[in-house]
Write a protein that holds these residues in place. Sequence first.
Motif, PDB file in Angstrom:
ATOM      1  N   ALA A  75       8.878 -40.600 -57.801  1.00 38.24           N
ATOM      2  CA  ALA A  75       9.997 -41.617 -57.765  1.00 38.24           C
ATOM      3  C   ALA A  75       9.777 -43.046 -56.933  1.00 38.24           C
ATOM      4  CB  ALA A  75      11.195 -40.921 -56.843  1.00 38.24           C
ATOM      5  N   GLU A  76       9.217 -42.986 -55.748  1.00 33.89           N
ATOM      6  CA  GLU A  76       9.008 -44.138 -55.077  1.00 33.89           C
ATOM      7  C   GLU A  76       7.874 -45.143 -56.085  1.00 33.89           C
ATOM      8  OE1 GLU A  76       7.344 -45.276 -50.748  1.00 33.89           O
ATOM      9  OE2 GLU A  76       5.937 -44.018 -52.031  1.00 33.89           O
ATOM     10  N   PHE A  77       7.000 -44.597 -56.684  1.00 32.65           N
ATOM     11  CA  PHE A  77       6.156 -45.371 -57.622  1.00 32.65           C
ATOM     12  C   PHE A  77       6.932 -45.825 -58.685  1.00 32.65           C
ATOM     13  CE2 PHE A  77       3.654 -45.447 -61.569  1.00 32.65           C
ATOM     14  CZ  PHE A  77       2.628 -46.425 -61.064  1.00 32.65           C
ATOM     15  N   PHE A  78       7.665 -45.233 -59.489  1.00 27.17           N
ATOM     16  CA  PHE A  78       8.650 -45.617 -60.511  1.00 27.17           C
ATOM     17  C   PHE A  78       9.535 -46.788 -59.999  1.00 27.17           C
ATOM     18  CE2 PHE A  78       7.788 -41.210 -62.386  1.00 27.17           C
ATOM     19  CZ  PHE A  78       7.093 -41.734 -63.076  1.00 27.17           C
ATOM     20  N   TYR A  79      10.099 -46.651 -58.933  1.00 27.92           N
ATOM     21  CA  TYR A  79      11.109 -47.557 -58.392  1.00 27.92           C
ATOM     22  C   TYR A  79      10.177 -48.893 -57.887  1.00 27.92           C
ATOM     23  CZ  TYR A  79      14.846 -49.391 -55.162  1.00 27.92           C
ATOM     24  OH  TYR A  79      15.790 -50.132 -54.661  1.00 27.92           O
ATOM     25  N   ASN A  80       9.322 -48.881 -57.211  1.00 27.27           N
ATOM     26  CA  ASN A  80       8.522 -49.991 -57.074  1.00 27.27           C
ATOM     27  C   ASN A  80       8.025 -50.655 -57.908  1.00 27.27           C
ATOM     28  OD1 ASN A  80       9.034 -49.470 -54.045  1.00 27.27           O
ATOM     29  ND2 ASN A  80       7.123 -48.573 -53.847  1.00 27.27           N
ATOM     30  N   LYS A  81       7.631 -50.195 -59.092  1.00 27.00           N
ATOM     31  CA  LYS A  81       7.265 -50.477 -60.411  1.00 27.00           C
ATOM     32  C   LYS A  81       8.229 -51.504 -61.089  1.00 27.00           C
ATOM     33  CE  LYS A  81       2.897 -49.857 -61.930  1.00 27.00           C
ATOM     34  NZ  LYS A  81       1.920 -51.140 -62.230  1.00 27.00           N
ATOM     35  N   ASP A  82       9.443 -50.898 -61.132  1.00 25.02           N
ATOM     36  CA  ASP A  82      10.401 -51.385 -61.725  1.00 25.02           C
ATOM     37  C   ASP A  82      11.132 -52.629 -61.107  1.00 25.02           C
ATOM     38  OD1 ASP A  82      10.804 -49.455 -63.687  1.00 25.02           O
ATOM     39  OD2 ASP A  82      12.363 -48.315 -62.698  1.00 25.02           O
ATOM     40  N   LYS A  83      10.973 -52.635 -59.516  1.00 26.44           N
ATOM     41  CA  LYS A  83      11.438 -54.037 -58.998  1.00 26.44           C
ATOM     42  C   LYS A  83      10.294 -55.121 -59.078  1.00 26.44           C
ATOM     43  CE  LYS A  83      11.951 -52.126 -54.948  1.00 26.44           C
ATOM     44  NZ  LYS A  83      12.377 -52.112 -53.367  1.00 26.44           N
ATOM     45  N   LEU A  84       9.279 -55.261 -59.847  1.00 20.91           N
ATOM     46  CA  LEU A  84       8.386 -55.810 -60.271  1.00 20.91           C
ATOM     47  C   LEU A  84       8.875 -56.830 -61.328  1.00 20.91           C
ATOM     48  CD1 LEU A  84       4.905 -54.151 -59.743  1.00 20.91           C
ATOM     49  CD2 LEU A  84       6.061 -55.680 -58.134  1.00 20.91           C
ATOM     50  N   HIS A  85       9.847 -55.979 -62.015  1.00 21.89           N
ATOM     51  CA  HIS A  85      10.709 -57.024 -63.113  1.00 21.89           C
ATOM     52  C   HIS A  85      12.157 -57.234 -62.704  1.00 21.89           C
ATOM     53  CE1 HIS A  85       7.377 -55.678 -65.679  1.00 21.89           C
ATOM     54  NE2 HIS A  85       7.434 -54.317 -65.033  1.00 21.89           N
ATOM     55  N   ARG A 160      22.912 -50.702 -61.863  1.00 21.83           N
ATOM     56  CA  ARG A 160      23.539 -51.146 -60.516  1.00 21.83           C
ATOM     57  C   ARG A 160      22.841 -51.646 -59.152  1.00 21.83           C
ATOM     58  NH1 ARG A 160      25.733 -48.811 -56.104  1.00 21.83           N
ATOM     59  NH2 ARG A 160      27.571 -49.755 -55.060  1.00 21.83           N
ATOM     60  N   HIS A 161      21.843 -50.730 -59.000  1.00 21.59           N
ATOM     61  CA  HIS A 161      20.901 -50.909 -57.990  1.00 21.59           C
ATOM     62  C   HIS A 161      19.951 -52.183 -58.284  1.00 21.59           C
ATOM     63  CE1 HIS A 161      21.578 -47.555 -55.264  1.00 21.59           C
ATOM     64  NE2 HIS A 161      21.771 -46.720 -56.143  1.00 21.59           N
ATOM     65  N   TYR A 162      19.604 -52.483 -59.513  1.00 20.37           N
ATOM     66  CA  TYR A 162      18.817 -53.438 -59.515  1.00 20.37           C
ATOM     67  C   TYR A 162      19.558 -54.624 -59.522  1.00 20.37           C
ATOM     68  CZ  TYR A 162      15.274 -49.834 -60.829  1.00 20.37           C
ATOM     69  OH  TYR A 162      14.454 -48.958 -60.931  1.00 20.37           O
ATOM     70  N   ALA A 163      20.911 -54.559 -60.062  1.00 23.18           N
ATOM     71  CA  ALA A 163      21.708 -55.798 -60.092  1.00 23.18           C
ATOM     72  C   ALA A 163      21.926 -56.179 -58.587  1.00 23.18           C
ATOM     73  CB  ALA A 163      22.839 -55.450 -60.865  1.00 23.18           C
ATOM     74  N   LEU A 164      22.265 -55.375 -57.757  1.00 28.93           N
ATOM     75  CA  LEU A 164      22.712 -55.675 -56.379  1.00 28.93           C
ATOM     76  C   LEU A 164      21.631 -56.099 -55.746  1.00 28.93           C
ATOM     77  CD1 LEU A 164      24.802 -52.519 -55.369  1.00 28.93           C
ATOM     78  CD2 LEU A 164      25.842 -54.811 -55.474  1.00 28.93           C
ATOM     79  N   GLY A 165      20.230 -55.529 -56.130  1.00 31.55           N
ATOM     80  CA  GLY A 165      19.158 -56.022 -55.293  1.00 31.55           C
ATOM     81  C   GLY A 165      18.616 -57.643 -55.623  1.00 31.55           C
ATOM     82  N   GLU A 166      19.106 -58.003 -57.011  1.00 25.98           N
ATOM     83  CA  GLU A 166      18.878 -59.455 -57.208  1.00 25.98           C
ATOM     84  C   GLU A 166      19.945 -60.477 -56.802  1.00 25.98           C
ATOM     85  OE1 GLU A 166      17.647 -59.617 -61.381  1.00 25.98           O
ATOM     86  OE2 GLU A 166      16.352 -57.957 -61.181  1.00 25.98           O
ATOM     87  N   GLY A 167      20.900 -59.961 -56.158  1.00 28.76           N
ATOM     88  CA  GLY A 167      21.991 -60.560 -55.879  1.00 28.76           C
ATOM     89  C   GLY A 167      23.301 -60.893 -56.557  1.00 28.76           C
ATOM     90  N   HIS A 168      23.272 -59.976 -57.545  1.00 25.02           N
ATOM     91  CA  HIS A 168      24.662 -60.191 -58.507  1.00 25.02           C
ATOM     92  C   HIS A 168      25.875 -59.563 -57.598  1.00 25.02           C
ATOM     93  CE1 HIS A 168      22.843 -61.237 -62.234  1.00 25.02           C
ATOM     94  NE2 HIS A 168      21.896 -60.635 -61.868  1.00 25.02           N
ATOM     95  N   THR A 169      27.183 -60.037 -58.014  1.00 23.92           N
ATOM     96  CA  THR A 169      28.113 -59.372 -57.219  1.00 23.92           C
ATOM     97  C   THR A 169      28.580 -58.152 -57.237  1.00 23.92           C
ATOM     98  OG1 THR A 169      29.658 -59.959 -59.032  1.00 23.92           O
ATOM     99  CG2 THR A 169      29.504 -61.788 -57.573  1.00 23.92           C
ATOM    100  N   LYS A 170      29.314 -57.335 -56.525  1.00 27.09           N
ATOM    101  CA  LYS A 170      29.381 -56.188 -56.501  1.00 27.09           C
ATOM    102  C   LYS A 170      30.219 -55.728 -57.685  1.00 27.09           C
ATOM    103  CE  LYS A 170      31.366 -52.287 -53.282  1.00 27.09           C
ATOM    104  NZ  LYS A 170      32.009 -51.783 -54.430  1.00 27.09           N
ATOM    105  N   ASN A 171      31.140 -56.336 -58.068  1.00 25.55           N
ATOM    106  CA  ASN A 171      31.973 -55.970 -59.082  1.00 25.55           C
ATOM    107  C   ASN A 171      31.261 -55.964 -60.373  1.00 25.55           C
ATOM    108  OD1 ASN A 171      32.272 -58.606 -59.203  1.00 25.55           O
ATOM    109  ND2 ASN A 171      34.374 -58.611 -60.433  1.00 25.55           N
ATOM    110  N   PHE A 172      30.388 -56.808 -60.553  1.00 29.22           N
ATOM    111  CA  PHE A 172      29.343 -56.854 -61.662  1.00 29.22           C
ATOM    112  C   PHE A 172      28.342 -55.887 -61.827  1.00 29.22           C
ATOM    113  CE2 PHE A 172      25.460 -58.063 -63.781  1.00 29.22           C
ATOM    114  CZ  PHE A 172      25.707 -59.244 -64.793  1.00 29.22           C
ATOM    115  N   SER A 173      27.778 -55.430 -60.456  1.00 26.96           N
ATOM    116  CA  SER A 173      27.080 -54.191 -60.419  1.00 26.96           C
ATOM    117  C   SER A 173      27.582 -53.205 -60.554  1.00 26.96           C
ATOM    118  CB  SER A 173      26.414 -54.591 -59.027  1.00 26.96           C
ATOM    119  OG  SER A 173      25.608 -55.537 -58.786  1.00 26.96           O
TER     120      SER A 173
END
Length: 309
Positions: A75-85, A160-173
């Motif tokens: 799960a950690e591997f997949f999550y870290n790989k996804d965050k590269l995009h 939602r997690h990826y959008a929040l991590g990139e700084g999108h607003t809470k209601n957007f995410s």
Amino acid sequence: ELPNVLIGQFEEKYLNIPQECLALTMKSNQKYFPILNKENKLTNHFVIVSNISSKNSKNIIQGNEKVIKPRLADAEFFYNKDKLHTIKAFSKNLNKIIYHNKLGTQHDRAFRVAKILSYISKKLNFSTEIDFETLALYSKADLLSLMVGEFPDLQGIMGRHYALGEGHTKNFSDAIEDHYKPKFSGDTLPRDTLGSMLSIADKIETLIGLFSIDEKPTGLKDPFGLRRNAIGLIRIMIERKIPLDLVEIIDTFYPKEKSKNSDELKAFINDRLINYLKEKEYSSQQVEAVTDSIPSDLHNIIDKLEALK
């Protein structure tokens, strides 16, 4: 037959992964119970249920801790790989996912959802700076992620997690996660108006698209979950009291060349509505009185039933 409850634990570093991923890994893969703290946050402890009461339960605990570690590492591997995009990069590849061979790709579908969402927002006088095409595209972007590829139940949640991590607003995410709601009977509804609107637009697009190509439920078969979509649509509009004319929306967006099926879709939604209201313990006569013709406005139908009662 002889349930023996034990407590195991894993390394705290894995708590950096979104807790929904960890909980799903524990529950679906290993049948463990995750343990939350008073703040409803996941802890690094979990419940194991053994079928024997061993004199040396330490061995059972260690064995289970050994088994869960590679699962969490995956799960950690997949999550870290996804965050590269970026979520934008994922959304650009939606044209590679076929939604239905007669309805195009997920990219095509997102634009149809955006048009319905824009129409709904005008009807509700909902003002926002958010670009609806971007929101519709981003709502499906996590379908390209490794995490959702491994755990399909996480679609929307990871977006939602990826959008929040990139700084999108809470209601957007939040809207990205909530547009799938309600996923099942008794599930929670979207948190706010934007999420409710996106969920309505997504469900209407699904119903219109699939009815227009004759992919209707038959008997017990409903491979596209259209009954669930219709009930979800009804629940949001009634329980959130959203004043939209459903018949008008269907007439506006149903493909003109296939409009003969639109009456079937309206009748299909009305049948789900009748069942929904009967489950609310109104009598058959009361329900029939307010659903004799397909209701355009669902937001006040409970008020009508109460008045009739």
